[in-house]
Scaffold this motif. Structure first.
Motif, PDB file in Angstrom:
ATOM      1  N   GLY A 126       7.463  44.228   1.755  1.00  0.00           N
ATOM      2  CA  GLY A 126       8.194  43.379   2.738  1.00  0.00           C
ATOM      3  C   GLY A 126       7.387  42.292   3.176  1.00  0.00           C
ATOM      4  O   GLY A 126       7.764  40.885   3.554  1.00  0.00           O
ATOM      5  N   ASP A 127       6.059  42.424   3.590  1.00  0.00           N
ATOM      6  CA  ASP A 127       5.237  41.587   4.087  1.00  0.00           C
ATOM      7  C   ASP A 127       4.539  40.381   3.376  1.00  0.00           C
ATOM      8  O   ASP A 127       3.962  39.641   3.540  1.00  0.00           O
ATOM      9  CB  ASP A 127       3.835  42.134   4.640  1.00  0.00           C
ATOM     10  CG  ASP A 127       2.992  43.029   3.632  1.00  0.00           C
ATOM     11  OD1 ASP A 127       3.579  43.166   2.305  1.00  0.00           O
ATOM     12  OD2 ASP A 127       1.889  43.515   3.801  1.00  0.00           O
ATOM     13  N   THR A 128       5.230  40.580   1.978  1.00  0.00           N
ATOM     14  CA  THR A 128       4.849  39.303   1.097  1.00  0.00           C
ATOM     15  C   THR A 128       5.750  38.346   0.999  1.00  0.00           C
ATOM     16  O   THR A 128       5.612  37.346   0.380  1.00  0.00           O
ATOM     17  CB  THR A 128       4.749  39.956  -0.769  1.00  0.00           C
ATOM     18  OG1 THR A 128       5.917  40.425  -0.945  1.00  0.00           O
ATOM     19  CG2 THR A 128       3.664  41.067  -0.804  1.00  0.00           C
ATOM     20  N   ILE A 129       6.893  38.472   1.681  1.00  0.00           N
ATOM     21  CA  ILE A 129       8.031  37.487   1.486  1.00  0.00           C
ATOM     22  C   ILE A 129       7.335  36.248   2.576  1.00  0.00           C
ATOM     23  O   ILE A 129       7.300  36.634   3.676  1.00  0.00           O
ATOM     24  CB  ILE A 129       9.172  38.005   1.890  1.00  0.00           C
ATOM     25  CG1 ILE A 129       9.827  39.106   0.957  1.00  0.00           C
ATOM     26  CG2 ILE A 129      10.343  36.987   1.783  1.00  0.00           C
ATOM     27  CD1 ILE A 129       9.826  38.665  -0.447  1.00  0.00           C
ATOM     28  N   ASN A 130       7.399  35.075   1.798  1.00  0.00           N
ATOM     29  CA  ASN A 130       7.225  34.005   2.905  1.00  0.00           C
ATOM     30  C   ASN A 130       8.192  32.983   3.230  1.00  0.00           C
ATOM     31  O   ASN A 130       8.159  32.001   3.906  1.00  0.00           O
ATOM     32  CB  ASN A 130       6.103  33.124   2.047  1.00  0.00           C
ATOM     33  CG  ASN A 130       6.461  32.683   0.920  1.00  0.00           C
ATOM     34  OD1 ASN A 130       7.714  32.235   0.623  1.00  0.00           O
ATOM     35  ND2 ASN A 130       5.315  32.432   0.051  1.00  0.00           N
ATOM     36  N   ASP A 131       9.650  33.445   2.656  1.00  0.00           N
ATOM     37  CA  ASP A 131      10.732  32.446   2.992  1.00  0.00           C
ATOM     38  C   ASP A 131      11.982  32.829   2.432  1.00  0.00           C
ATOM     39  O   ASP A 131      11.952  33.648   1.286  1.00  0.00           O
ATOM     40  CB  ASP A 131      10.375  30.910   2.328  1.00  0.00           C
ATOM     41  CG  ASP A 131      11.433  30.008   3.027  1.00  0.00           C
ATOM     42  OD1 ASP A 131      10.931  29.433   3.889  1.00  0.00           O
ATOM     43  OD2 ASP A 131      12.455  29.883   2.735  1.00  0.00           O
ATOM     44  N   LEU A 132      13.155  32.881   3.017  1.00  0.00           N
ATOM     45  CA  LEU A 132      14.436  33.175   2.667  1.00  0.00           C
ATOM     46  C   LEU A 132      15.306  32.283   3.340  1.00  0.00           C
ATOM     47  O   LEU A 132      15.022  31.783   4.363  1.00  0.00           O
ATOM     48  CB  LEU A 132      14.629  34.710   2.785  1.00  0.00           C
ATOM     49  CG  LEU A 132      14.879  35.100   4.135  1.00  0.00           C
ATOM     50  CD1 LEU A 132      15.999  36.206   4.054  1.00  0.00           C
ATOM     51  CD2 LEU A 132      13.805  35.601   4.729  1.00  0.00           C
ATOM     52  N   TRP A 133      16.507  32.349   2.930  1.00  0.00           N
ATOM     53  CA  TRP A 133      17.555  31.731   3.701  1.00  0.00           C
ATOM     54  C   TRP A 133      18.457  32.678   4.142  1.00  0.00           C
ATOM     55  O   TRP A 133      18.652  33.659   3.750  1.00  0.00           O
ATOM     56  CB  TRP A 133      18.415  30.821   2.596  1.00  0.00           C
ATOM     57  CG  TRP A 133      19.784  30.344   3.301  1.00  0.00           C
ATOM     58  CD1 TRP A 133      20.035  29.459   4.166  1.00  0.00           C
ATOM     59  CD2 TRP A 133      21.005  30.670   2.763  1.00  0.00           C
ATOM     60  NE1 TRP A 133      21.100  29.089   4.741  1.00  0.00           N
ATOM     61  CE2 TRP A 133      22.059  29.858   3.678  1.00  0.00           C
ATOM     62  CE3 TRP A 133      21.477  31.429   1.970  1.00  0.00           C
ATOM     63  CZ2 TRP A 133      23.159  29.952   3.573  1.00  0.00           C
ATOM     64  CZ3 TRP A 133      23.101  31.608   1.984  1.00  0.00           C
ATOM     65  CH2 TRP A 133      23.901  31.104   2.429  1.00  0.00           C
ATOM     66  N   TRP A 134      19.050  32.578   5.456  1.00  0.00           N
ATOM     67  CA  TRP A 134      19.929  33.212   6.190  1.00  0.00           C
ATOM     68  C   TRP A 134      19.404  34.696   6.776  1.00  0.00           C
ATOM     69  O   TRP A 134      19.361  35.457   6.021  1.00  0.00           O
ATOM     70  CB  TRP A 134      21.439  33.534   5.325  1.00  0.00           C
ATOM     71  CG  TRP A 134      22.210  34.051   6.200  1.00  0.00           C
ATOM     72  CD1 TRP A 134      22.750  33.492   7.339  1.00  0.00           C
ATOM     73  CD2 TRP A 134      23.148  35.219   6.002  1.00  0.00           C
ATOM     74  NE1 TRP A 134      23.643  34.450   7.838  1.00  0.00           N
ATOM     75  CE2 TRP A 134      23.987  35.470   7.190  1.00  0.00           C
ATOM     76  CE3 TRP A 134      23.218  36.124   5.027  1.00  0.00           C
ATOM     77  CZ2 TRP A 134      24.797  36.538   7.221  1.00  0.00           C
ATOM     78  CZ3 TRP A 134      24.127  37.297   5.090  1.00  0.00           C
ATOM     79  CH2 TRP A 134      24.879  37.442   6.167  1.00  0.00           C
ATOM     80  N   ASP A 135      19.182  34.437   8.010  1.00  0.00           N
ATOM     81  CA  ASP A 135      18.714  35.599   8.799  1.00  0.00           C
ATOM     82  C   ASP A 135      19.548  36.642   8.824  1.00  0.00           C
ATOM     83  O   ASP A 135      19.367  37.955   9.460  1.00  0.00           O
ATOM     84  CB  ASP A 135      18.359  35.202  10.046  1.00  0.00           C
ATOM     85  CG  ASP A 135      18.932  34.466  11.039  1.00  0.00           C
ATOM     86  OD1 ASP A 135      20.070  34.511  10.480  1.00  0.00           O
ATOM     87  OD2 ASP A 135      18.522  33.935  11.974  1.00  0.00           O
ATOM     88  N   GLY A 136      20.885  36.436   8.661  1.00  0.00           N
ATOM     89  CA  GLY A 136      22.124  37.374   8.777  1.00  0.00           C
ATOM     90  C   GLY A 136      21.712  38.646   7.746  1.00  0.00           C
ATOM     91  O   GLY A 136      22.071  39.770   8.256  1.00  0.00           O
ATOM     92  N   THR A 137      20.909  38.508   6.934  1.00  0.00           N
ATOM     93  CA  THR A 137      20.372  39.558   6.042  1.00  0.00           C
ATOM     94  C   THR A 137      19.679  40.441   6.703  1.00  0.00           C
ATOM     95  O   THR A 137      19.492  41.830   6.687  1.00  0.00           O
ATOM     96  CB  THR A 137      19.548  38.978   4.932  1.00  0.00           C
ATOM     97  OG1 THR A 137      20.557  37.965   4.104  1.00  0.00           O
ATOM     98  CG2 THR A 137      19.151  40.265   3.950  1.00  0.00           C
TER      99      THR A 137
END
Length: 435
Positions: A126-137
């Motif tokens: 999980g620490d590799t993720i640098n961006d995503l859309w929608w924090d509801g996830t």
């Protein structure tokens, strides 16, 4: 063209991560396609319409179209071929991008739609993720993994706006972009040449957006576009991360869960009618979704084989807007309400408004107290495991145990070992590395 121009900039870390994604066809980023980057996330979630949605496209399998089949069988066509220290590579093959090869597991990964961050967390990355859309996830995954000691959603602070620019991708300089390039070309200011430029100058793409609902890819990508299941997609991502053992362990749990569900289902004549809907708290907007549709948005409802309260009525796209009168005309035994274990929709308020509405109060599901919460269709493997268990208990309490009353803010219920439809501790140990 100066060195400050992103289009002229060369890789800075490509001696560490080698990319070889040959883009051969596809369709990308539309989660609720047809919307621009400026559209609000609430509108997208409530009415994520996609141009061309609902068409069946190519390569649909029997398991994708049979409502009672799992539709998410595992695949091992993509395998990690070795370790970086031995000079081997990490390879995955997926439509529409073709083959993607990395010299080492990615350390800096761009995502947009929520199922990929879920996958990264499931693989302990999980620490590799640098961006995503929608924090509801984030809210949804935190809800389902409450009992996981030592687990955190490491990408919780990375959520941004819908859509992204080429300049943003140059800035992030990611080793891997977990987004379907076919979908990307449907977004404003993105062309196929832009996609290829990012592949050459930054890093490869990997994604298969249109499998989510078996929609039709955009022009220029449809030929040869193949649908894949959620767990097949997870297989490919695991291969690029070099996390085959974690993937195989979780896939085994998933297979066992589907077997438990299949063995416990009542005859079709005894299954409830179900309305699968997205509803605003004030009941002003109601969207019905297909219950047993192909694609990984239905990976937790399709295996349960319940009866869609709306029958086989056709409509374009993965959902369509209705009103309370139409819902009452269908009069489902059960109502499944999306987004209600996130902060998007207050489940208590929604239920009270249904109970107090002159039309809503006439619904059999309301009278029998069978209006239930749901998470999100935008599930990765972790959410899929829990949502399948959750929904099985909501639909078939006599077979799988009853789903308890839910109040906003409640954690996922602590079912005893005999009440769990899959081994929660096993999954927690795999994810946190304590297996």
């Amino acid at each position: 063209m100066t060195d400050d121009d992103p289009s002229s900039r060369r890789p800075t870390r490509r001696d560490y991560v080698k990319y070889g994604g040959a883009i051969v066809g596809g369709g990308l980023l539309a989660g609720c396609s047809g919307q621009s980057s400026s559209d609000s996330e609430s509108t997208e979630r409530a009415s994520d319409s996609t141009s061309g949605e609902g068409a069946t496209g190519s390569s649909a399998t029997a398991s994708d179209t049979d409502p009672t089949s799992t539709g998410d069988a595992t695949s091992s066509t993509a395998v990690e071929t070795g370790t970086a220290s031995s000079g081997s590579s990490y390879t995955a093959e997926l439509s529409p991008v073709g083959t993607v090869t990395l010299d080492a597991p990615p350390e800096n990964v761009f995502t947009h739609f929520p199922w990929f961050p879920d996958m990264a967390s499931a693989l302990g990355q999980g620490d590799t993720i640098n961006d995503l859309w929608w924090d509801g996830t984030v809210e949804g995954l935190e809800y389902f993994t409450t009992e996981f000691d030592g687990f955190e959603v490491e990408w919780a602070d990375e959520a941004g706006e819908y859509g992204f620019t080429k300049e943003r991708l140059y800035e992030l300089d990611s080793d891997l972009h977990l987004v379907d390039p076919a979908w990307v070309t449907t977004e404003d200011n993105w062309s196929r040449s832009d996609v290829e430029e990012v592949t050459n100058n930054v890093g490869p793409w990997l994604g298969n957006y249109y499998s989510s609902y078996h929609g039709t890819p955009p022009k220029g990508w449809a030929d040869g576009y193949e649908y894949t299941t959620l767990w097949e997609l997870f297989d490919r991502v695991a291969s690029l991360y070099g996390e085959r053992e974690r993937y195989e362990a979780l896939a085994s749990v998933h297979d066992d869960l589907l077997g438990t569900v299949e063995d416990g289902l009542p005859p079709k004549s005894e299954r409830p009618s179900v309305a699968y809907v997205s509803v605003t708290e004030d009941l002003s907007e109601i969207y019905r979704l297909r219950l047993n549709a192909p694609g990984y948005w239905n990976a937790h409802t399709r295996p349960l084989g319940a009866t869609d309260a709306f029958g086989n009525e056709s409509f374009s796209g993965p959902f369509n807007q209705i009103d309370l009168e139409a819902l009452l005309a269908a009069d489902p035994d059960v109502v499944l309400a999306l987004w209600t274990v996130t902060e998007t929709v207050d489940f208590g308020t929604l239920k009270r408004n249904l109970e107090n509405d002159p039309i809503g109060s006439e619904l059999s599901a309301v009278g029998n107290e069978r209006v239930y919460p749901q998470g999100t269709r935008w599930q990765g493997p972790l959410m899929n495991l829990f949502q399948t268990e959750m929904t099985a208990k909501e639909l078939y309490p006599d077979r799988f145990g009853e789903w308890p009353d839910y109040r906003d803010g409640d954690p996922y219920p602590e079912f005893g070992p005999d009440e769990q439809l899959f081994d929660h501790r096993r999954v927690a140990n795999v994810v946190t590395g304590n297996d």
